[in-house]
Scaffold this motif. Structure first.
Motif, short mmCIF file in Angstrom:
data_model
loop_
_atom_site.label_atom_id
_atom_site.label_comp_id
_atom_site.label_asym_id
_atom_site.label_seq_id
_atom_site.Cartn_x
_atom_site.Cartn_y
_atom_site.Cartn_z
N GLY A 165 0.79 -1.23 0.00
CA GLY A 165 0.00 0.00 0.00
C GLY A 165 0.81 1.27 0.00
N ASP A 166 2.14 1.18 -0.05
CA ASP A 166 2.98 2.38 -0.08
C ASP A 166 2.85 3.12 -1.40
N ASP A 167 3.01 4.43 -1.33
CA ASP A 167 3.04 5.29 -2.52
C ASP A 167 4.49 5.39 -2.96
N LEU A 168 4.79 4.96 -4.18
CA LEU A 168 6.16 5.00 -4.68
C LEU A 168 6.51 6.34 -5.31
N GLY A 169 5.58 7.27 -5.32
CA GLY A 169 5.86 8.57 -5.92
C GLY A 169 5.91 8.48 -7.44
#
Length: 164
Positions: free
Chosen positions: A26-30
């Motif tokens: 669920g992390d945002d990798l940018g």
């Protein structure tokens, strides 16, 4: 002049194994560099609008080369379905695009190397250290080392299995 958006296309995103795992969590990798079979890539390779499948293979190939230039280890490339203004085309003959807001739900496949590819991939990286994709795409020695190994297809649920 504004850069066109490529909505509703498949793109190929070279990532590290850690980035893929983080995205799944669920992390945002940018913002990410991806490769898409858009008009610039098709024109550079003499492909027309009906050559979508071939253009996709070309974009995947460039993503595989890009994965070698961005980090150590075996290559991991995510095939993703994008839309809603997530992708901005660059006009690059290699299909390079900027991608933002990627989620794991958009991943349709994972492509990865088998562990036996490591020696050739390490040799390829050493050969082209510090060079850009444009500099190495036609380097026969580099491409020869890389072409010995096809990226293997895995379903998104098989991310851990694709690690070898």
């Amino acid at each position: 002049m504004s850069t066109p958006s490529l909505d509703g296309v498949a793109a190929f995103v070279p990532v590290s194994r850690e980035q893929a795992t983080a995205l799944r969590s669920g992390d945002d990798l940018g913002d990410l560099v991806a490769y898409a079979p858009g008009p610039a890539l098709q024109a550079a390779h003499g492909l027309g609008p009906t050559d979508e499948e071939e253009a996709g293979f070309v974009a995947l190939g460039y993503a595989g080369l890009g994965a070698l230039l961005t980090g150590p280890g075996l290559r991991t490339v995510l095939a993703v379905d994008v839309g809603g203004g997530q992708v901005q085309a660059s006009g690059s003959e290699f299909g390079q695009v900027q991608l933002h807001g990627l989620t794991w739900a958009q991943v349709s496949a994972v492509f990865a190397d088998e562990p036996d590819a490591s020696p050739d991939l390490d040799a390829a990286r050493a050969l082209v250290a510090g060079r850009s994709l444009a500099d190495v795409a036609d380097d026969e020695e580099f491409v020869g080392l890389v072409d010995r190994w096809d990226l293997l297809w895995y379903a998104p649920a098989e991310l851990d299995a694709s690690a070898g």
